[in-house]
Design an enzyme around this catalytic site. Structure first.
Site, short mmCIF file in Angstrom:
data_model
loop_
_atom_site.label_atom_id
_atom_site.label_comp_id
_atom_site.label_asym_id
_atom_site.label_seq_id
_atom_site.Cartn_x
_atom_site.Cartn_y
_atom_site.Cartn_z
N ASP A 1 1.81 -8.01 6.03
CA ASP A 1 1.25 -6.84 5.37
C ASP A 1 -0.24 -7.04 5.13
OD1 ASP A 1 0.89 -4.51 4.02
OD2 ASP A 1 1.84 -5.18 2.17
N ASP B 1 -7.27 -0.15 9.15
CA ASP B 1 -6.02 -0.72 8.65
C ASP B 1 -4.96 -0.75 9.74
OD1 ASP B 1 -4.12 -1.75 6.93
OD2 ASP B 1 -3.52 0.22 6.19
#
Length: 448
Positions: A120, A326
């Site tokens: 993550d 991202d």
């Protein structure tokens, strides 16, 4: 404890290696190479049977959750002040657990024990479930709650303030937006990586979390989380420091065949860099500005050579705007003052095709693509403040959502709020994050 959102959007499968061939972007003589497997790839697990549109529905919902997490971290929505927290790898489509996109396999301890982790880019800690037996590792050292590391170094990392005795381990409670939580304690241990020459390398004294209990479905199918955010103790930051201060990745089309692979690399050479070095552009990384994400300075968006009328505040981090790159967000989210003019211009460009309506679809605008001609769509360009230009292929923003159906691949985000260049917009580009020089380089690539 109040829930603070952290989105589990990426699950990476780690097949770690070192390559000693030297870098094209920077002349490093070694690299750590890791394999990436996408969540919808049946290589590891039997996936749920999803249509393409159902898959996008899941991705959009995950993207929205992740954006809420970023807003919480930036203070753009109500939250408690004391919860301000938050290597080349092949990529395939992997198992569908509904909680992420890529898996990693890492080996921890001496002797090494293997774990399957969710990777993550929003997480600041690498942790695993208490299936890791600490007493079996000679290199395991718990962090005492009385230590400066616990009281100061880990103060903003969901660290518990409880310390019943000086030798009690420093505890944490990580909370996630879907209601999932992980409770455990901090420790240092060794992570072992495999070298491409058949040897092994150890990364010593890596900060890890030993989770003793979890809550919710957020970690289904995995043993924990690999922290890839930009912060003091993340795996990404620590590994990059050991391999020239850089990491890079190249993402193939998300609809590619499962046998097509990508890599995440820390340091060193990538075979897919050789053909793109002359086309590399660099822009400044605004590290620590929207922590732990990788922020950049955008000045505007043009479509068909026309600069759109987007207020400058949208790109200004000082007034609640700003943009991040991202890999954990799939689609590209634009705050409302940017989303509206982009959609208006693209809708005009595809207005000759029959519009399709759906009450349950994730996209605002879709159309019948039976007669679609890509040349009819004007080029979209992200303009960076220092002159760099990102020109993604049309397929990255006019997305195949279903058979004979294409959609405009943007999602609106609230204002004030952060705009996000997601991984679909990043596809078919090589990205190198130079943390030492605080810049990111990118260039078109087949990722082969």
């Amino acid at each position: 404890m109040e829930w603070t959102p952290i989105s589990l959007l990426f699950i990476f499968f780690f097949s770690v290696g070192i390559d000693f061939r030297g870098s094209v972007f920077a002349h490093e003589n070694r690299a750590m190479r890791l394999e990436l497997i996408h969540r919808h790839n049946p290589q590891l697990f039997q996936p749920k049977q999803l249509t393409q549109l159902e898959r996008f529905n899941e991705l959009v919902q995950s993207d929205i959750v992740r954006h809420r997490f970023i807003s919480h971290k930036r203070g753009l929505s109500a939250r408690r002040k004391d919860l301000d927290v938050s290597i080349e790898m092949p990529m395939h489509s992997g198992a569908d657990f509904g909680t992420g996109q890529y898996f990693v396999q890492v080996k921890v301890g001496q002797p090494a024990q293997q774990f399957l982790l969710i990777a993550d880019t929003a997480s600041e800690l690498t942790w695993m479930n208490w299936c890791f037996f600490a007493d079996r590792s000679s290199s395991f050292r718990a962090v005492p709650c009385s230590s400066d590391m616990c009281k100061v170094g880990l103060a903003d990392l969901f660290r518990s303030t409880s310390c019943p005795s000086p030798s009690t381990p420093c505890a944490y409670e990580f909370s996630y937006v879907d209601g999932s939580a992980a409770l455990g304690f901090f420790a240092n241990d060794t992570i072992t990586v495999n070298l491409t020459n058949g040897r092994k390398m150890t990364l010593d004294n890596m900060l890890i979390g030993c989770t003793e209990s979890t809550k919710g479905e957020g970690f289904k199918g995995a043993n924990g989380v690999l922290g890839l955010g930009y912060a003091n103790y993340t795996f990404a930051t620590t590994a990059a420091q050991k391999f020239g201060g850089k990491f890079s990745y190249c993402l193939v089309d998300h609809l590619s065949h499962k046998n097509i692979t990508n890599y995440l690399v820390f340091g060193g050479n990538r075979t897919d860099q050789n053909s793109v070095v002359s086309n590399v552009q660099y822009t400044k990384l605004l590290l620590g500005v929207i922590s732990p994400f990788y922020a950049v300075s955008i000045s505007g968006i043009s479509i068909g050579g026309k600069m759109l009328n987007i207020p400058s505040k949208v790109w200004d981090v000082n007034v609640g705007g700003g943009t991040i790159i991202d890999s954990g967000t799939s689609l590209t989210l634009l705050s409302q003052p940017a989303y509206d003019p982009v959609m208006l211009e693209l809708e005009l460009a595809v207005s000759t095709y029959d519009r399709l309506t759906s009450d349950d679809g994730p996209f605002e605008y879709c159309f019948d693509s039976t007669r679609f001609n890509e040349s009819s769509v004007p080029k979209l360009v992200f303009h960076f403040a220092d002159g760099a230009r990102l020109e993604p292929p049309v397929k990255s923003y006019i997305i195949d959502a279903a058979p004979q159906t294409k959609c405009l691949g943007f999602v609106p985000a609230s204002w004030p709020g952060t705009s996000i260049i997601g991984n679909i917009m990043q596809q078919n580009f090589l990205w190198e994050f130079d943390l030492g020089c605080r810049k990111v380089g990118f260039a078109p690539s087949s990722c082969a």
